[in-house]
Design an enzyme around this catalytic site. Structure first.
Site, mmCIF file in Angstrom:
data_model
loop_
_atom_site.group_PDB
_atom_site.id
_atom_site.type_symbol
_atom_site.label_atom_id
_atom_site.label_comp_id
_atom_site.label_asym_id
_atom_site.label_seq_id
_atom_site.Cartn_x
_atom_site.Cartn_y
_atom_site.Cartn_z
ATOM 1 N N LYS A 163 19.862 63.031 64.291
ATOM 2 C CA LYS A 163 19.193 63.130 62.983
ATOM 3 C C LYS A 163 18.107 62.078 62.873
ATOM 4 C CE LYS A 163 23.213 65.011 60.637
ATOM 5 N NZ LYS A 163 24.513 64.679 60.064
ATOM 6 N N GLN A 185 27.656 60.988 56.449
ATOM 7 C CA GLN A 185 28.251 61.808 57.502
ATOM 8 C C GLN A 185 29.747 62.005 57.240
ATOM 9 O OE1 GLN A 185 26.498 63.227 60.039
ATOM 10 N NE2 GLN A 185 28.326 64.171 60.864
ATOM 11 N N ASP A 199 22.396 67.212 51.669
ATOM 12 C CA ASP A 199 23.471 68.070 52.176
ATOM 13 C C ASP A 199 23.733 69.250 51.232
ATOM 14 O OD1 ASP A 199 24.735 67.487 54.634
ATOM 15 O OD2 ASP A 199 25.674 65.688 53.790
#
Ligand code: GUN
Length: 297
Positions: free
Chosen positions: A54, A98, A121
């Site tokens: 990422k 995460q 997200d």
């Protein structure tokens, strides 16, 4: 093999190129640099690989990237304090924590602490609610990537019978909402669904996200259907070596489908590309600008 192969790797590379151009325009025109903060708690090896990728792809797109690595023993209050700092930082447009988080941390509380405007997200209940009510939202990256592949392949999706196999908060439910937003007739099937084969046989679009290796067989699939395989399952091959397979039995499905995503190289590469798209969207909206067309809902 009859089906066209949907090349997600190539599509994701093109998408990253488009995002990089839009980022360069923002920098030139507005002096604005989209920024993504990724938070990793603990040392889960798979998570470390994702976070590294990422960070690299964020920088390649011309965005600012920051990583916050915290020890596995981090307490909830400390993590929430970091999120509060990132929420208040005007250089940070996207925040990704995460998952999975260590057991001492309440995941729902952490997701709920991220500002909905920075929730790249798309997990915050505000974004879930916005998506479900047809408002502008940040949408979970994997289903957003699936939708882009479907639009690219099929154009207008309206009226299609779409089957989503799987009901997770991260993929199945938001995927169903996105398809409903495209005016599909949507069915959500799952482990308790009766006669899955007959349900699949009605689907013009089949999105498989159940996490069961090669569960969907070719003779379940409607001839000519578009099959999107979200599964990434590690199994042992006949030679004893580990290999990746999807939730769809690719060999038999490719005989029947009109088009199908492979594993690897299908949906997987779209997820991080859509994280970059969401970060760009968040940065635009934070500055009163529209997100570039086709990147957001
Ligand atoms: N872990 C595995 N997939 C994801 C994801 O899409 N978002 C976050 N935050 N963590 C993950």
């Amino acid at each position: 093999m009859g089906a066209d192969i949907i090349d997600g790797k190539a599509f994701a590379a093109k998408l990253r190129g488009r995002i990089a151009e839009a980022v360069a325009d923002l920098k030139r025109g507005k002096g604005l640099v989209p920024g993504l903060a990724v938070v990793l708690v603990g040392e889960d090896p798979a998570s470390q690989v994702y976070v590294r990728n990422k960070g690299r792809q964020t920088l390649e797109a011309g965005m600012a990237s920051e990583e916050h690595r915290l020890p596995a023993t981090t307490g909830q209050a400390e993590l929430l304090a970091l999120i509060a700092r990132l929420n208040a930082d005007p250089a940070v447009h996207g925040i990704l924590v995460q998952l999975p988080l260590p057991a001492q941390i309440d995941t729902a509380a952490v997701i709920g602490a991220v500002s909905p405007e920075k929730d790249v997200d798309g997990f915050h209940v505000i974004n879930v609610g916005r998506l479900a009510t047809g408002q502008k939202a940040l949408v979970p990256c994997t289903p957003l990537g699936c939708l882009m592949l479907l639009r690219d392949r099929l154009g207008d999706l309206s009226g299609a019978n779409a089957l989503v196999l799987g009901r997770s908060n991260i993929v199945g439910k938001p995927m169903a909402q996105l398809l409903l937003g495209e005016s599909c007739t949507v069915t959500i099937a799952h482990s308790r669904t009766r006669d899955l084969a007959a349900t699949c046989a009605r689907a013009d679009i089949l999105v498989a996200a159940v996490g069961r290796p090669e569960m969907v067989k070719g003779d379940w699939i409607r001839p000519g259907a578009t099959v999107i395989d979200v599964g990434i399952n590690r199994v042992e091959g006949p030679d004893g070596k580990a290999r990746l397979v999807g939730d769809v039995d690719f060999a038999s499905a490719a005989e029947v489908a009109g088009a199908i995503t492979p594993v690897p190289g299908g949906v997987g590469p779209m997820t991080i590309a859509c994280l970059l798209a969401n970060t760009l969207t968040a940065a635009c909206r934070a500055n009163g600008l529209e997100a570039p067309a086709g990147l957001a809902v």
